[in-house]
Design an enzyme around this catalytic site. Structure first.
Site, short mmCIF file in Angstrom:
data_model
loop_
_atom_site.label_atom_id
_atom_site.label_comp_id
_atom_site.label_asym_id
_atom_site.label_seq_id
_atom_site.Cartn_x
_atom_site.Cartn_y
_atom_site.Cartn_z
N TYR A 28 -2.14 0.16 10.56
CA TYR A 28 -2.07 -0.35 9.19
C TYR A 28 -0.75 -0.03 8.48
O TYR A 28 -0.16 -0.93 7.86
CB TYR A 28 -3.26 0.20 8.40
CG TYR A 28 -3.40 -0.31 6.99
CD1 TYR A 28 -3.75 -1.62 6.72
CD2 TYR A 28 -3.24 0.56 5.91
CE1 TYR A 28 -3.92 -2.08 5.42
CE2 TYR A 28 -3.41 0.12 4.61
CZ TYR A 28 -3.75 -1.20 4.37
OH TYR A 28 -3.91 -1.64 3.08
N SER A 40 0.86 -1.19 0.00
CA SER A 40 0.00 0.00 0.00
C SER A 40 0.89 1.23 0.00
O SER A 40 2.05 1.17 0.42
CB SER A 40 -0.89 0.01 1.26
OG SER A 40 -1.53 1.26 1.41
#
Length: 257
Positions: free
Chosen positions: A155, A142
């Site tokens: 995250y 990501s």
């Protein structure tokens, strides 16, 4: 000849979003694909869709956080499609919490899926790749792996670790024919993102504001991430390993908005 002829791929998190787009693109380029997901209903639906197009596919339900279940999944995939030579670690979960208010269970949930899941699948597929002296592991990371966005902890920590796993495995096995790379998507128009837009008080305003954040003035499409995965799994990427390819329309390059 199609770009992924003779490729036997496993794609985790393949029941929707980026994972499903990758599975679709892989079969379009000639690969056999095992779609792997914890959501059995959607996984079977996706597999049926591809099978109706004439693709050689199968669905295997698994929780990637369970290492023994992953081992069984890998054995089943090899039995049904042949020894895998491509793995796409796409399964993941976004956990956003205040660091000091976050429960230990939330931390563990994030890491057992986003990091441990990628490792469990990689560890299970590596013997197949090493036996044949070639193969590819593609980890879906990501933009959170390189750019920190407030209010998204933990995250980004997990996704930084996924890139670290990518680089470490790539160097460990580079001289044995194994390539390991990562893809870091930014804003991509998956079902999850579309649901976020739909839940806003003014969906179109939020969509316009999000598009405006990007130099290209739009968010990405799942198939655009899939195209990069096809390239990385193909023989066109023979000299490319230990890399993290960012797909974000130039957003993370901006210094000031």
């Amino acid at each position: 000849m199609k770009r992924l002829t003779n490729k036997r791929a496993i794609v985790t998190g393949a029941a929707q979003g980026i994972g499903l787009a990758i599975a679709r693109s892989f079969v379009a380029e000639g690969a056999c694909v095992a779609l792997v997901d914890i959501n059995a209903r959607r996984g079977h639906e996706a597999t049926e869709e591809l099978a109706n197009l004439g693709a050689e596919v199968c669905f295997i339900e698994v929780d990637v956080a369970d290492s023994k279940a992953v081992d069984a999944m890998m054995a089943e995939a090899a039995k049904r499609l042949g020894p895998p030579n491509v793995l796409v670690n796409n399964a993941g979960v976004a956990v956003f919490r205040d660091p000091l208010e976050m429960a230990v269970e939330d931390w563990r949930h994030c890491f057992t899926i986003d990091l441990d899941g990628a490792w469990h699948c990689s560890r299970a597929v590596l013997p197949h790749l090493l036996k044949h002296g070639q193969g590819d592991i593609i980890n879906i990371a990501s933009v959170h792996a390189s750019q920190i966005i407030p209010k998204c902890f933990p995250y980004p920590v997990a996704k930084h670790a996924v890139v670290g796993l990518t680089r470490a495995l790539a160097i460990e096995y580079a001289d044995r024919g194994i390539r390991v790379n990562a893809i870091s998507p930014g804003y991509i128009g998956t079902e999850i993102v579309e649901n976020v837009f739909a839940s806003a008080s003014d969906p179109e305003k939020l969509r316009e504001e999000t598009n405006a954040l990007h130099p290209v003035k739009r968010i990405g499409r799942p198939e655009e991430v899939a195209c990069t995965a096809v390239f990385l799994a193909s023989d066109e990427a023979r000299f490319l390993t230990a890399q993290n390819i960012v797909i974000d329309g130039g957003r993370s390059i901006l210094f000031h908005q």
